[in-house]
Design a protein around this motif. Structure first.
Motif, PDB file in Angstrom:
ATOM      1  N   THR A 238       0.820  -1.218   0.000  1.00  0.00           N
ATOM      2  CA  THR A 238       0.000   0.000   0.000  1.00  0.00           C
ATOM      3  C   THR A 238       0.851   1.264   0.000  1.00  0.00           C
ATOM      4  O   THR A 238       0.351   2.334  -0.312  1.00  0.00           O
ATOM      5  CB  THR A 238      -0.952   0.040   1.212  1.00  0.00           C
ATOM      6  OG1 THR A 238      -0.180  -0.064   2.404  1.00  0.00           O
ATOM      7  CG2 THR A 238      -1.971  -1.095   1.134  1.00  0.00           C
TER       8      THR A 238
ATOM      9  N   SER B  70      -1.531  -2.260 -11.169  1.00  0.00           N
ATOM     10  CA  SER B  70      -2.411  -1.084 -11.088  1.00  0.00           C
ATOM     11  C   SER B  70      -1.641   0.190 -10.757  1.00  0.00           C
ATOM     12  O   SER B  70      -2.204   1.285 -10.802  1.00  0.00           O
ATOM     13  CB  SER B  70      -3.507  -1.311 -10.053  1.00  0.00           C
ATOM     14  OG  SER B  70      -2.941  -1.406  -8.754  1.00  0.00           O
TER      15      SER B  70
ATOM     16  N   THR C  61      -0.035  -9.314  -8.917  1.00  0.00           N
ATOM     17  CA  THR C  61      -0.887  -8.640  -9.903  1.00  0.00           C
ATOM     18  C   THR C  61      -1.340  -7.259  -9.443  1.00  0.00           C
ATOM     19  O   THR C  61      -1.596  -6.398 -10.264  1.00  0.00           O
ATOM     20  CB  THR C  61      -2.122  -9.500 -10.252  1.00  0.00           C
ATOM     21  OG1 THR C  61      -2.821  -9.833  -9.051  1.00  0.00           O
ATOM     22  CG2 THR C  61      -1.718 -10.772 -10.967  1.00  0.00           C
ATOM     23  N   GLU C  62      -1.391  -7.024  -8.121  1.00  0.00           N
ATOM     24  CA  GLU C  62      -1.769  -5.702  -7.604  1.00  0.00           C
ATOM     25  C   GLU C  62      -0.793  -4.621  -8.063  1.00  0.00           C
ATOM     26  O   GLU C  62      -1.165  -3.462  -8.196  1.00  0.00           O
ATOM     27  CB  GLU C  62      -1.819  -5.699  -6.071  1.00  0.00           C
ATOM     28  CG  GLU C  62      -2.892  -6.572  -5.476  1.00  0.00           C
ATOM     29  CD  GLU C  62      -2.443  -8.025  -5.273  1.00  0.00           C
ATOM     30  OE1 GLU C  62      -3.253  -8.811  -4.773  1.00  0.00           O
ATOM     31  OE2 GLU C  62      -1.307  -8.375  -5.633  1.00  0.00           O
TER      32      GLU C  62
END
Length: 164
Positions: free
Chosen positions: A81, A98, A94-95
């Motif tokens: 994050t 983005s 895969t995050e």
């Protein structure tokens, strides 16, 4: 009847009060600079892979990763994050896809990196000392994480990134 209703209301109130707090939906990565706040942790000073002393005012909150291995480490230690930008080869997990891409083998977009307002740019063994120097000249804090040659060095890298 009234007693049952009162008991049910009490149970619902307790469940709501004891439920998870602070649940929020994910939002897009902000390109705005972080709001200034009093540092709550002591400064972090470490020596990087280029033998430079690097100091952070506190734990990094906005990290740009210049190497896929660094991006994977950041997500593996639970700091995904805090990642606000990635190199073009960072596709795991895969995050990471983005996140904004700031360049890679074909060259890094220094303006895009600066626009993300990172408090830490995490370089890796595939990055050149000249790139590190260019980013520092722009006023950014850059930590060069060397490529590990042993399993012990890999653990040291994990611990280092966790400290940063």
């Amino acid at each position: 009847m009234f007693r049952n209703l009162l008991f049910a209301l009490l149970i619902v109130t307790l469940l709501v009060a004891c439920g998870p707090a602070g649940i929020s939906t994910p939002t897009a990565v902000s390109t705005e600079p972080p709001a200034s706040a009093e540092p709550s942790a002591p400064p972090i000073t470490l020596t990087d892979g280029l033998d430079r002393t690097v100091t952070l005012a506190g734990p990094a909150q906005r990290v740009v990763s210049l190497a896929a291995s660094n991006t994977e480490i950041l997500f593996a230690i639970g700091a995904g994050t805090q990642v606000v930008g990635r190199d073009e080869t960072s596709d795991f997990p895969t995050e990471a896809l983005s996140l904004p891409t700031i360049g890679g083998y074909s060259g890094f977009n220094l303006e895009a990196i600066v626009a993300l307002h990172p408090d830490l740019v995490l370089a890796g063994g595939i990055n050149t000392p000249e790139l590190v120097a260019s980013l520092e000249q722009l006023g950014l804090t850059v930590y060069f994480l060397p490529n590990p040659a042993t399993l012990e060095e890999m653990y040291i890298n994990l611990e280092t990134v966790a400290r940063l």
